[in-house]
Design an enzyme around this catalytic site. Structure first.
Site, PDB file in Angstrom:
ATOM      1  CG  ASP A 142      -0.351  -0.077   2.527  1.00  0.00           C
ATOM      2  OD1 ASP A 142       0.896  -0.151   2.604  1.00  0.00           O
ATOM      3  OD2 ASP A 142      -1.089  -0.080   3.533  1.00  0.00           O
ATOM      4  CB  SER A 143       4.561   1.701   0.008  1.00  0.00           C
ATOM      5  OG  SER A 143       4.795   0.539  -0.778  1.00  0.00           O
ATOM      6  CD  GLU A 163       7.847  -0.639   7.750  1.00  0.00           C
ATOM      7  OE1 GLU A 163       8.124   0.487   7.278  1.00  0.00           O
ATOM      8  OE2 GLU A 163       6.808  -1.259   7.464  1.00  0.00           O
ATOM      9  CD  GLU A 168       0.251  -1.514   8.374  1.00  0.00           C
ATOM     10  OE1 GLU A 168      -0.105  -0.926   9.418  1.00  0.00           O
ATOM     11  OE2 GLU A 168       0.761  -0.919   7.400  1.00  0.00           O
ATOM     12  CG  ASP A 184       0.398  -4.181   1.887  1.00  0.00           C
ATOM     13  OD1 ASP A 184       0.658  -5.219   2.512  1.00  0.00           O
ATOM     14  OD2 ASP A 184       1.118  -3.160   1.947  1.00  0.00           O
ATOM     15  CE  LYS A 196       2.872  -6.039   3.670  1.00  0.00           C
ATOM     16  NZ  LYS A 196       2.480  -5.078   4.744  1.00  0.00           N
TER      17      LYS A 196
END
Length: 275
Positions: A51-52, A189, A122, A90, A120
C-alpha cells in the site's frame, strides 16, 4: 493456442516461502506496475504490491487513503508483468480490521480479481482472530509487525519501534499472536535489531525484515527507494542506483534536443515511399 494454456513457469507459493525458515534468505521488493514487475521477477522470490503505492505512485502523504480498488488495480498489473515470483497484495487500511466476514470478503476479492497468491495485513494481537479466520478458510496471509504505516495517525508519524521495554513486549506479543493465527511469513519493520532477532527466533515462520536485522529470514525494500528515485530515503535503505539523477539527465538532454530541433532526426521520422 488455447486461452486456457497454463504458464510454463511455476510460481513460488506460500508453502515454498514458509519452507525457507532458517534457509537461503528470501529476496523481496515492492512492485506496482507490469514493466517493473517483469524486471524484478528474475531476481525476487516475492513481489509485494504494498500500500506504499499510495505514497510512491499517487503522491499521498501516507497509506491511510489507499483503497481496495487501488490495490486490486496494481495487483493485476504486477501479475501481468511477473511469472515466477510469488505476488502478495497488501490489504489497505479499513479492509480487514472490522468483522471477520468483511475481512474475508475483501481478501477473497483481492485474490480473485488479481490472481495473486496471498494478501498481507498489518497484524497484531487485535486482529489475530481475523487473520485466523482467513487462513482457516484458504486465504494465505503474510503478517506485518513493528512499525505499522497504517497506524501513522495514531503514532503521529513513522517512528522506529521496540526501543522501550513496553514496546518490546507488545511487538513480541503481536508477532507470537500473528504466527499462531496461521500466517506463512511475517514482515518485521522498523524495530531495534535485537528485537528483530528475538522475533525471528520466536516464530516458526520466516521473517522478512525492513529496517530490522540481517538476521531475519529475508529482506524487503521499496524498489523506488533502493533505486534512488527520491531525493531522500530512510536510514534503513541502501541506494543501489541514482535513477532520479539519471532520469533528470536524460530528460534534460531530450529537452535540449527538442528546443534545438535536433529531435526528431532522420532516424526517428517516416518518409513517403517513392512513386
Amino acid at each position: 493456442m488455447s486461452a486456457q494454456r497454463q504458464e510454463t513457469v511455476k510460481r513460488i507459493s506460500a508453502p515454498d516461502i514458509a519452507a525457507r525458515k532458517g534457509g537461503v534468505p528470501i529476496v523481496c521488493l515492492t512492485a506496482y506496475t507490469a514493466p517493473v514487475a517483469e524486471i524484478l521477477d528474475e531476481h525476487c522470490d516475492l513481489l509485494l504490491v504494498g500500500d506504499s503505492v499510495g505514497m510512491v505512485v499517487h503522491g499521498l502523504p501516507n497509506t491511510v487513503g489507499v483503497t481496495l480498488e487501488m490495490m486490486i488495480l496494481h495487483g493485476q498489473a504486477v501479475m501481468r508483468g511477473s511469472k515466477r515470483a510469488m505476488v502478495v497484495v497488501d490489504m489497505p487500511f479499513g479492509s480487514y480490521e472490522g468483522s471477520r466476514e468483511a475481512a474475508y470478503a475483501n481478501a477473497v476479492r483481492i485474490l480473485k480479481e488479481t490472481g495473486a497468491q496471498a494478501v498481507k495485513v498489518e497484524a497484531g494481537v487485535e486482529v489475530a482472530e481475523n487473520i485466523a479466520y482467513l487462513t482457516q478458510r484458504g486465504v494465505p496471509v503474510m503478517g506485518h509487525v513493528g512499525l505499522r504505516p497504517q497506524a501513522v495517525l495514531v503514532d503521529g508519524g513513522f517512528k522506529a519501534k521496540g526501543k522501550t521495554a513496553g514496546e518490546h513486549d507488545r511487538i513480541l506479543a503481536d508477532a507470537h499472536a500473528t504466527a499462531q493465527a496461521g500466517v506463512f511469513s511475517i514482515v518485521v519493520e522498523g524495530v531495534a535489531e535485537g528485537l528483530a532477532q528475538e522475533i525471528t527466533a520466536l516464530v516458526p515462520v520466516p521473517t522478512v525484515g525492513i529496517g530490522a536485522s540481517a538476521g531475519c529470514d529475508g529482506q524487503v525494500l521499496v524498489t523506488d527507494d533502493m533505486l534512488g528515485l527520491f531525493d531522500w530515503t530512510p536510514k534503513f535503505v541502501r541506494r543501489y542506483a541514482d535513477l532520479r539523477g539519471e532520469i533528470g539527465r536524460a530528460v534534460g538532454e531530450y529537452a535540449a534536443d527538442v528546443r534545438a530541433r535536433r529531435f526528431p532526426g532522420p532516424a526517428e521520422i517516416y518518409f513517403a515511399k517513392a512513386g
